[in-house]
Design a protein around this motif. Structure first.
Motif: not given
Length: 368
Positions: A277-306
């Motif tokens: 709905d609105r931009p998420l804090p950068f820290q949340e995006l970084m939390r997703r980017m640093m994950r090596c596993h459960q990427i599908d779960e992180m995609m739901k928690l932290v959706p990305v817009k390009l």
């Protein structure tokens, strides 16, 4: 005759002791011209504090704790050999970068301990600085580019462009000094070899930007991860501004590109931001980017817009020499509007201020 590491360290000390940019360039240029072809690249990377080039997928994985442990082990032994050459040093560092899998951490520590045991105290100081990426001798990338241009009699802009294309200033220096200006000019953009990003200069306000430029393009400034997207057919790879690969962390961006970008071969630049709905804090995006596993779960928690804002290559042709206005027009022709960064071109101060306020109101950082 092979060049010793101590001579490179002596150069570091001399550069560090002078404030004159011109003198630094002259010292570097003179040293580079004396090197054997196989010594040029490792010497440049050592001086920049980048033992492994930014464009390579390899990494040293040598942090403070690894260096500290290696130093502790080294202090328990007397030096076993001196007079290390630049080539020998580069070979040892390459082995550290190649270490993978089980036991690699111990291998790196033991290998670094063995390296340190062969160094004088002077050499050890600058080797540790280089390995930690903290040289602080006053020979930054800009000065090194000037020195390579001076040593090879090539224009500075051509060396700068070659560095952007290769992402490896050591290789640029080796090419310029051993193969000449024609080889530098012949370098071209290659898919899946990340290009160093073009960086903007800062202005304190939209009024200041218009005062400098007269008429300017303004784009939203996002609080996300800068991405460089390479596409060839059904293959998409994504790189960061530091030229590291991000593809496995951004499968949703890969899907967006495959679904929305019809070009067969293209290199695009943009920003991926966390968005719900609105931009998420950068820290949340970084939390997703640093994950090596459960990427599908992180995609739901932290959706990305390009948001895309530049195009550097299209259907086998480099576009980096084309004017910005032409690249933007081409970008609009092949990319859906919803994936393009909001942008205006204006010389009107009020319009620029309003666009700045709109960016802030939508949760972004301002304008570029």
């Amino acid at each position: 005759m092979p060049t010793s590491l101590i001579s490179l360290v002596s150069l570091c000390k001399e550069i560090e002791s002078t404030r004159s940019r011109k003198k630094k360039v002259e010292l570097l240029s003179s040293f580079l011209k004396r090197l054997d072809s196989s010594e040029i690249k490792p010497a440049v990377l050592f001086l920049l504090g980048r033992p492994v080039p930014e464009s390579e997928s390899r990494a040293l994985h040598v942090g403070y704790s690894t260096i500290a442990n290696a130093l502790m082990v080294h202090q328990q032994h007397l030096p076993v050999e001196m007079n290390l050459t630049i080539h020998e040093f580069a070979s040892m560092i390459s082995k550290v970068a190649d270490a993978k899998g089980g036991g690699s951490r111990k291998f790196r520590k033991d290998h670094l301990s063995g390296l340190l045991a062969r160094l004088t105290e002077e050499e050890k100081e600058y080797v540790v600085r280089s390995l930690s990426g903290d040289m602080r001798i006053g020979a930054n990338e800009g000065i090194m580019i000037e020195a390579i241009a001076h040593a090879s009699s090539a224009p500075v802009e051509e060396i700068r462009m070659a560095n952007m294309i290769l992402g490896d200033l050591g290789l640029v220096a080796e090419t310029a000094l051993t193969r000449g200006r024609n080889a530098i000019k012949a370098l071209g953009v290659n898919l899946f070899v990340p290009l160093k990003p073009m960086l903007a200069e800062t202005a304190r306000s939209t009024d200041e930007a218009l005062k400098i430029l007269g008429k300017a393009a303004f784009e939203f400034k996002f609080d996300g991860v800068r991405v460089q997207i390479h596409k060839s057919g059904e293959v998409v790879r994504i790189f960061s501004r530091r030229l590291t690969e991000l593809t496995s962390s951004l499968p949703d961006v890969v899907e967006m590109v495959l679904k929305s970008i019809p070009a067969q071969s293209v290199i695009l630049e943009g920003e991926a931001i966390g968005f719900r709905d609105r931009p998420l804090p950068f820290q949340e995006l970084m939390r997703r980017m640093m994950r090596c596993h459960q990427i599908d779960e992180m995609m739901k928690l932290v959706p990305v817009k390009l948001f895309l804002f530049d195009i550097l290559f299209l259907e086998g042709r480099s576009l980096i020499d084309k004017p910005y206005v032409d690249r933007w027009r081409i970008l609009q022709e092949i990319v859906p509007s919803e994936l393009i960064a909001p942008r205006i071109v204006t010389d009107d101060r009020e319009e620029a201020r309003n666009f700045f306020e709109r960016s802030l109101s939508e949760g972004h950082e301002g304008l570029v």
